[in-house]
Design a protein around this motif. Structure first.
Motif, mmCIF file in Angstrom:
data_model
loop_
_atom_site.group_PDB
_atom_site.id
_atom_site.type_symbol
_atom_site.label_atom_id
_atom_site.label_comp_id
_atom_site.label_asym_id
_atom_site.label_seq_id
_atom_site.Cartn_x
_atom_site.Cartn_y
_atom_site.Cartn_z
ATOM 1 N N GLY A 97 -24.702 -14.264 13.567
ATOM 2 C CA GLY A 97 -25.003 -15.475 14.321
ATOM 3 C C GLY A 97 -25.512 -16.603 13.448
ATOM 4 N N CYS A 98 -25.329 -16.483 12.152
ATOM 5 C CA CYS A 98 -25.828 -17.478 11.201
ATOM 6 C C CYS A 98 -24.673 -18.215 10.532
ATOM 7 C CB CYS A 98 -26.657 -16.791 10.110
ATOM 8 S SG CYS A 98 -28.134 -15.955 10.693
ATOM 9 N N PRO A 99 -24.917 -19.439 10.028
ATOM 10 C CA PRO A 99 -23.921 -20.084 9.166
ATOM 11 C C PRO A 99 -23.803 -19.314 7.862
ATOM 12 C CG PRO A 99 -25.916 -21.400 9.253
ATOM 13 C CD PRO A 99 -26.104 -20.288 10.235
ATOM 14 N N VAL A 100 -22.567 -19.146 7.372
ATOM 15 C CA VAL A 100 -22.303 -18.212 6.282
ATOM 16 C C VAL A 100 -21.404 -18.845 5.226
ATOM 17 C CG1 VAL A 100 -20.922 -16.136 5.769
ATOM 18 C CG2 VAL A 100 -22.621 -16.085 7.607
ATOM 19 N N MET A 101 -21.676 -18.507 3.961
ATOM 20 C CA MET A 101 -20.762 -18.804 2.862
ATOM 21 C C MET A 101 -20.519 -17.519 2.098
ATOM 22 S SD MET A 101 -21.043 -21.545 -0.289
ATOM 23 C CE MET A 101 -20.768 -22.937 0.805
ATOM 24 N N VAL A 102 -19.255 -17.281 1.688
ATOM 25 C CA VAL A 102 -18.892 -16.058 0.972
ATOM 26 C C VAL A 102 -18.230 -16.428 -0.344
ATOM 27 C CG1 VAL A 102 -17.647 -13.874 1.098
ATOM 28 C CG2 VAL A 102 -18.476 -14.944 3.203
ATOM 29 N N LEU A 103 -18.642 -15.769 -1.433
ATOM 30 C CA LEU A 103 -18.011 -16.003 -2.723
ATOM 31 C C LEU A 103 -17.921 -14.716 -3.522
ATOM 32 C CD1 LEU A 103 -20.438 -17.896 -5.147
ATOM 33 C CD2 LEU A 103 -21.179 -17.031 -2.936
ATOM 34 N N ASN A 104 -17.082 -14.727 -4.527
ATOM 35 C CA ASN A 104 -16.895 -13.589 -5.417
ATOM 36 C C ASN A 104 -18.214 -13.230 -6.102
ATOM 37 O OD1 ASN A 104 -16.354 -13.078 -8.595
ATOM 38 N ND2 ASN A 104 -14.914 -11.915 -7.355
ATOM 39 N N ASP A 105 -18.443 -11.932 -6.311
ATOM 40 C CA ASP A 105 -19.729 -11.494 -6.843
ATOM 41 C C ASP A 105 -20.006 -11.996 -8.258
ATOM 42 O OD1 ASP A 105 -17.762 -9.811 -7.902
ATOM 43 O OD2 ASP A 105 -18.712 -7.954 -7.237
#
Length: 249
Positions: A97-105
């Motif tokens: 339920g949160c704003p999210v950003m995803v990136l390579n480790d």
């Protein structure tokens, strides 16, 4: 600004709130085992436990062991292949339920080192290389990330370079530090020829001071070369820092 960072790996998922102005964890991190075989729904469930553990409602930055474009996974390393093609950003938004950003480790670790660690204030071309099970890479030009480089997959001796020179290869082939450094040197010669970096940052478990003194003096590069400084917290810090611009839910 305080942002929650969560670092997802093949064996563990760890997270903590981060002061993104100082690059410091503001609470003790929570670490939970990655549920084998790390299918999307199972990982999302563990992620929710970490978010709930901090009673968190704000932005969250995530690292993933694979290539990420616009939140979608295009490769998956040490996690279930069901992630390939999955929209990791939406999976985590729905779970938390949160704003999210995803990136390579490896990109996240590089972001952290550039902002708060060994690459701080560095200009020109900076290459972060993480040596572990494989070889991760983060490439920066004048402080700007060039995402998803995956330079551990460059070819060396007819195979992926990481199969030959990762830290796992040292253990697998029972190499001395000198012998392993010889392999790493071949790899570094290759990436220096291709990218001509001004600075190389060596990360992963081999960046710990007790290990650095066993091999760093054996490596020679045209670029300045230094060990990473943030060790196991780099992924959490980098993920949080990358997500600092997100608006709270």
């Amino acid at each position: 600004m305080i942002v929650l960072g969560i670092d997802i790996g093949g064996s563990g998922i760890k997270g903590a709130p981060v002061d993104t102005a100082a690059g410091l964890l503001t609470a003790k991190r929570i670490r939970l085992p990655t549920p084998p075989p790390a299918r999307p729904a199972d990982v999302a469930e563990v992620v929710k436990k970490i978010v709930d553990g901090f009673n968190w409602k704000g932005p969250v930055g995530f690292t993933m062991p694979g290539r990420v474009k616009h939140g979608v996974m295009h490769t998956a390393a040490n996690i279930d292949n069901g992630w390939v093609g999955a929209d990791a950003q939406q999976i985590f938004v729905q779970a938390t339920g949160c704003p999210v950003m995803v990136l390579n480790d490896a990109d996240a670790a590089g972001v952290a080192e550039m902002a708060f660690g060994a690459g701080r204030a560095s200009q020109g071309v900076v290459l972060m290389l993480t040596f572990g099970t494989g070889i991760g890479s983060g490439l920066f030009c004048n402080g700007i990330l060039v995402p998803n480089t995956e330079l551990g997959h460059l070819r060396l001796h007819g195979d992926k370079a990481e199969a030959y020179a990762a830290a796992s290869a040292k253990k697998r082939d029972n190499l001395t530090w000198r012998d392993w450094a010889g392999r790493v040197q071949e790899y570094l010669d290759h990436v220096e020829f291709l990218f001509a970096p001004d600075l190389i940052i060596l990360g992963g478990g081999v960046s710990r001071p007790k290990k650095v003194k066993k091999y760093l003096h054996l490596l020679k590069t045209t670029a300045r070369m230094v060990p990473a400084q943030l060790e196991n917290e780099a992924g959490i810090i980098g993920a949080a820092y990358a997500a600092r611009s997100l608006q709270a839910a």
